[in-house]
Design a protein around this motif. Structure first.
Motif, short mmCIF file in Angstrom:
data_model
loop_
_atom_site.label_atom_id
_atom_site.label_comp_id
_atom_site.label_asym_id
_atom_site.label_seq_id
_atom_site.Cartn_x
_atom_site.Cartn_y
_atom_site.Cartn_z
N THR A 221 0.89 -1.36 -0.07
CA THR A 221 0.10 0.10 0.02
C THR A 221 0.99 1.02 -0.25
N SER B 66 1.68 5.35 -1.14
CA SER B 66 1.50 6.15 -2.29
C SER B 66 2.06 5.66 -3.78
N THR B 67 3.34 4.99 -3.32
CA THR B 67 4.17 4.69 -4.55
C THR B 67 3.53 3.57 -5.42
N ASP C 43 1.13 -5.78 4.93
CA ASP C 43 0.78 -5.40 6.19
C ASP C 43 -0.61 -4.73 6.67
N VAL D 61 9.37 1.64 -0.17
CA VAL D 61 10.34 1.51 0.92
C VAL D 61 10.17 2.97 1.60
N HIS E 68 12.37 1.18 5.81
CA HIS E 68 11.54 -0.05 6.19
C HIS E 68 10.94 -0.77 4.62
N GLY F 202 7.63 -3.50 3.87
CA GLY F 202 6.49 -3.79 4.80
C GLY F 202 6.66 -2.78 6.10
N ARG G 42 -0.48 11.93 7.26
CA ARG G 42 -1.14 12.73 6.32
C ARG G 42 -2.40 11.95 5.81
N LYS H 24 13.22 9.53 -0.94
CA LYS H 24 13.68 8.19 -0.72
C LYS H 24 15.12 8.16 -1.07
C1 F6R Z 1 3.00 -0.36 2.73
C2 F6R Z 1 4.36 -0.55 3.08
C3 F6R Z 1 5.38 0.21 3.46
C4 F6R Z 1 5.32 1.39 2.18
C5 F6R Z 1 6.43 2.57 2.71
C6 F6R Z 1 6.41 3.87 1.51
O1 F6R Z 1 2.29 -1.69 2.60
O2 F6R Z 1 4.46 -1.71 3.48
O3 F6R Z 1 6.68 -0.24 3.35
O4 F6R Z 1 5.63 0.99 1.08
O5 F6R Z 1 5.98 2.93 3.88
O6 F6R Z 1 5.21 4.14 1.45
P1 F6R Z 1 4.78 5.49 0.48
O7 F6R Z 1 4.85 4.63 -0.89
O8 F6R Z 1 3.68 5.97 1.04
O9 F6R Z 1 6.03 6.36 0.37
#
Ligand code: F6R
Length: 261
Positions: free
Chosen positions: A36, A38-39, A67, A132, A137, A139, A166, A201
């Protein structure tokens, strides 16, 4: 590990979606690991478009999400089950019974071991999509997570809570615990695609690809995986020292008929 540097975020999604398409069209019962945040949203939009254009069907696909927040019902708009239903599952021909998200409302130890068993029952994950966190991290395996961890409850780091604030309304309950696939669980996927976009990132990507293998950057554990592809845009790639080499590997891999990882 292969590092593909795309020109922009949209290209990251397009390339990522192509790997999903290849898997779904090449296996009878594909098992996709999903993330899940934004990415992957742009990648999910591409998959929906591919489905609408009859390029693929999800009828035989099983999915496992990384997760879920502890304490959020599936009907809660911030739960990851809700996210997956609204961002992807409602728009494609997948059987919802074949979509798995850890259960954040039941007894966590049982939920965790059941999740591991369900993955095993489906034959393991063929392709795992990852984002990531800024702290490295994957997940919700926060820094200091065991590199051989299995699905379990994890306390969210302050940076993760701040980054995900957010999505919650002011004053709304934001869980500080989640149930997440472990790093050992993730590393058992046949193939892993990690996507990252944007300058926030860049440090995590640098640590992941060029840093030491360390629980301080859980994503660095991917260095121990045989078939991981990191697809990033130029902003997320900005801190990498060996960009030219990665681009050369990408060009040559396109011409080769075998792995160059
Ligand atoms: C989501 C997850 C997290 C996100 C990470 C990046 O299921 O496991 O590891 O991939 O926090 O989140 P975004 O894409 O919102 O920057």
């Amino acid at each position: 590990m292969q590092v593909i540097i795309a020109s922009c975020a949209a290209e990251v999604a397009t390339l990522g979606a192509r790997y999903c398409l290849d898997l779904i069209n090449s296996k009878q019962s594909p098992v996709l690991g999903l993330a899940t945040g934004s990415t992957p949203v742009a990648l999910y939009k591409e998959l929906i478009e591919m489905y609408e254009n009859n390029q693929l069907s999800f009828k035989q696909t099983h999915t496992f999400n990384l997760d879920e927040y502890l304490g959020l019902a599936t009907s809660h708009p911030q739960s990851y089950r809700y996210f997956m239903n609204s961002q992807l599952f409602q728009h494609i021909d997948i059987d919802l019974n074949n979509t798995y998200v850890p259960n954040g409302m039941s007894e966590p130890k049982t939920a965790a071991s059941e999740y591991e068993a369900q993955i095993k029952h489906c034959g393991g994950i063929d392709l795992q999509i990852l984002g990531v966190g800024r702290n490295g991290h994957i997940g919700f395996n926060e820094p200091s997570s065991s590199l051989v961890s299995r699905t379990r409850v994890k306390t969210l780091a302050k940076q993760t809570l701040d980054d995900n604030k957010r999505f919650f309304n002011p004053g709304e309950f934001q869980p500080s615990l989640a149930i997440t696939m472990g790093i050992g669980t993730i590393l058992e996927a046949d193939k892993i695609l990690l996507l990252a976009t944007g300058s926030a990132k860049a440090n995590a990507i640098k640590e992941l690809v060029e840093g030491p293998l360390s629980a301080s950057c859980p994503a660095s554990a991917l260095q121990m995986h045989r078939d991981t592809i990191v697809i990033i845009d130029t902003q997320a790639a900005a801190a990498l020292e060996h960009q030219t080499y990665y681009q050369q590997v990408t060009t040559q891999t396109e011409q080769l008929d075998y792995n160059n990882d």
